[in-house]
Design a protein around this motif. Sequence first.
Motif, short mmCIF file in Angstrom:
data_model
loop_
_atom_site.label_atom_id
_atom_site.label_comp_id
_atom_site.label_asym_id
_atom_site.label_seq_id
_atom_site.Cartn_x
_atom_site.Cartn_y
_atom_site.Cartn_z
N LEU A 9 4.93 4.12 2.55
CA LEU A 9 5.24 4.95 1.38
C LEU A 9 6.73 4.90 1.06
O LEU A 9 7.56 4.87 1.98
CB LEU A 9 4.83 6.40 1.64
CG LEU A 9 3.34 6.71 1.64
CD1 LEU A 9 3.09 8.07 2.27
CD2 LEU A 9 2.79 6.67 0.22
N ARG A 57 -2.11 8.37 -2.49
CA ARG A 57 -0.74 7.89 -2.65
C ARG A 57 -0.25 8.22 -4.07
O ARG A 57 -0.95 7.91 -5.04
CB ARG A 57 -0.67 6.38 -2.42
CG ARG A 57 -1.06 5.95 -1.02
CD ARG A 57 -1.06 4.43 -0.89
NE ARG A 57 0.29 3.89 -1.01
CZ ARG A 57 1.02 3.46 0.03
NH1 ARG A 57 0.53 3.50 1.26
NH2 ARG A 57 2.23 2.97 -0.16
N THR A 87 -10.51 -5.45 -0.12
CA THR A 87 -10.20 -4.13 0.43
C THR A 87 -11.43 -3.49 1.09
O THR A 87 -12.53 -3.53 0.54
CB THR A 87 -9.67 -3.20 -0.67
OG1 THR A 87 -8.55 -3.82 -1.31
CG2 THR A 87 -9.24 -1.86 -0.10
N SER A 99 1.65 11.41 1.15
CA SER A 99 0.26 11.19 0.78
C SER A 99 -0.65 12.17 1.49
O SER A 99 -0.40 12.56 2.63
CB SER A 99 -0.16 9.76 1.13
OG SER A 99 -1.55 9.58 0.94
N PRO A 136 -1.94 -1.00 4.17
CA PRO A 136 -1.25 -0.48 2.99
C PRO A 136 0.26 -0.46 3.20
O PRO A 136 0.72 -0.21 4.32
CB PRO A 136 -1.80 0.96 2.87
CG PRO A 136 -3.09 0.94 3.62
CD PRO A 136 -2.91 -0.04 4.73
N ASP A 143 -1.60 -2.57 -8.80
CA ASP A 143 -0.96 -3.30 -7.71
C ASP A 143 -2.02 -3.57 -6.65
O ASP A 143 -2.68 -2.63 -6.19
CB ASP A 143 0.17 -2.44 -7.15
CG ASP A 143 0.88 -3.09 -5.98
OD1 ASP A 143 1.88 -3.78 -6.21
OD2 ASP A 143 0.43 -2.90 -4.83
N ARG A 152 -1.95 -4.17 -3.56
CA ARG A 152 -1.76 -3.61 -2.23
C ARG A 152 -1.98 -2.10 -2.19
O ARG A 152 -2.53 -1.56 -1.24
CB ARG A 152 -0.35 -3.94 -1.72
CG ARG A 152 -0.08 -5.43 -1.55
CD ARG A 152 -0.90 -6.03 -0.41
NE ARG A 152 -0.75 -5.30 0.85
CZ ARG A 152 0.33 -5.31 1.64
NH1 ARG A 152 1.40 -6.03 1.27
NH2 ARG A 152 0.36 -4.64 2.75
N THR A 153 -1.51 -1.40 -3.23
CA THR A 153 -1.63 0.06 -3.26
C THR A 153 -2.80 0.54 -4.10
O THR A 153 -3.22 1.68 -3.97
CB THR A 153 -0.36 0.71 -3.83
OG1 THR A 153 -0.27 0.39 -5.23
CG2 THR A 153 0.89 0.22 -3.11
N ASN A 213 -2.73 1.31 -7.08
CA ASN A 213 -2.20 2.18 -8.13
C ASN A 213 -1.56 1.33 -9.22
O ASN A 213 -1.01 0.26 -8.92
CB ASN A 213 -1.13 3.13 -7.56
CG ASN A 213 -1.73 4.40 -6.97
OD1 ASN A 213 -2.69 4.93 -7.50
ND2 ASN A 213 -1.15 4.89 -5.89
N GLY A 216 1.93 6.83 -5.99
CA GLY A 216 2.14 5.68 -6.85
C GLY A 216 3.37 5.85 -7.71
O GLY A 216 4.34 6.52 -7.35
N HIS A 226 -4.44 8.77 -8.44
CA HIS A 226 -3.58 8.60 -7.26
C HIS A 226 -4.45 8.02 -6.14
O HIS A 226 -5.08 8.75 -5.37
CB HIS A 226 -2.98 9.94 -6.85
CG HIS A 226 -2.13 10.56 -7.92
ND1 HIS A 226 -0.91 10.05 -8.28
CD2 HIS A 226 -2.35 11.63 -8.72
CE1 HIS A 226 -0.40 10.80 -9.24
NE2 HIS A 226 -1.25 11.75 -9.54
N TYR A 227 -4.48 6.69 -6.05
CA TYR A 227 -5.45 6.04 -5.19
C TYR A 227 -5.23 6.42 -3.72
O TYR A 227 -4.13 6.25 -3.17
CB TYR A 227 -5.40 4.52 -5.34
CG TYR A 227 -6.54 3.84 -4.62
CD1 TYR A 227 -7.78 3.74 -5.24
CD2 TYR A 227 -6.41 3.38 -3.32
CE1 TYR A 227 -8.86 3.16 -4.59
CE2 TYR A 227 -7.48 2.80 -2.66
CZ TYR A 227 -8.71 2.70 -3.30
OH TYR A 227 -9.77 2.14 -2.63
#
Length: 376
Positions: A287, A132, A350, A293, A284, A102, A104-105, A107, A134, A128-129
């Motif tokens: 959540l 987060r 990013t 996170s 971002p 994705d 934006r995230t 993940n 995910g 878990h980028y």
Amino acid sequence: MINVFQPSLGEEELAAVGEVFESGWLGRGSRTSTFEAEFAAHIGVGGQHVTAVNSCTEGLFMAMELLEIKPGDEVVMPSVSFVGAANAVASRGADLAFCDVDERTLNPRLEHVTEAVTDRTKAVVVLHYGGRPGWVGDIALWCRERGIALVEDAACAVASTVDGVACGTFGDIGVWSFDAMKILVTGDGGMLYARDPELAARAATMANLGLLQSSGLAAASAGVADRWWEFEVSSFSRRSVTNDLASAIGSVQLRRLPAFVRRRRAIAAAYRLGLAGLGTLRLPPELPEGHLSSEYLFWVQLEPQLRDELARHLRKRGIYTTFRYFPLDGVSAYGARHSPAGAARAASTTLLLPLHQALDDATVQQIIDEVREVAS
């Protein structure tokens, strides 16, 4: 230079190291066993399920060996992943199948993983980028229903949870990093979790050269009457254990971890407030409910030319920024190809801002002001 990453170490850690010095034993010993038990409690599992290792990367290599990944097998992982995970797969002669993320995230969603899976897929690795969680719950359930192993690279997620369940414990194997750039640091080091008790026991033995006894001294202490120095080997493994120096630091850092994470979450909230409403800049996503996170990374996204302009501007003002992780399918050693669309867009837009618990309010505001100067 204001750094992206910076550990917090002090007198407590020094005192713990001093105690190890005074003990006369620096290798793996009682302090490592204590740290393992403390970390297991932190992630909500039994102590027999975790093994302290000398790095998260070594934990990833061990994971591929524990799962008996071999040539002809395929392992799916996000294009935006750490190089150590890809090296662990490639070292087994298996094929890497990079999936999208994705944008934006950063993940992978479940559909990204399923699109990359074939009948040769033996395992999936997720990162878990930035801390987060995910879509790990969805991915773990899907993998379990199909008998595909799931490895969680939880290097960024030492305090990340979904509905109270720790990241790293959703899949079959989880690994965490305690290197010098992480939240909980031991200099170098990591932890490996295995859900299956037999796999966990194999991991503990594998980490110590595959030896079926830890040492001659241990055998003698256990009452072996003759030739306590003899041994057997269960696997052709490496020495992957950590030591009591690192573990003593780790125990102190684990006690301080809640305060570290509270501060990081406060900084992330300040960035969200201070950078809101800039039409050229994306933050971002919030959540989902039930997700927490570790806030290892905080990023902004802009069009590529403006992203690069912002990075240069901040560097001139003494603020270091970066992007992690460069899409692995752009690396020639893995058979470079075009990155999936989401990963490619994320990599070009990013920028990671400084985020660590040592940042004071004035410095955070300085960073916000500098970003707004370019992105407003």
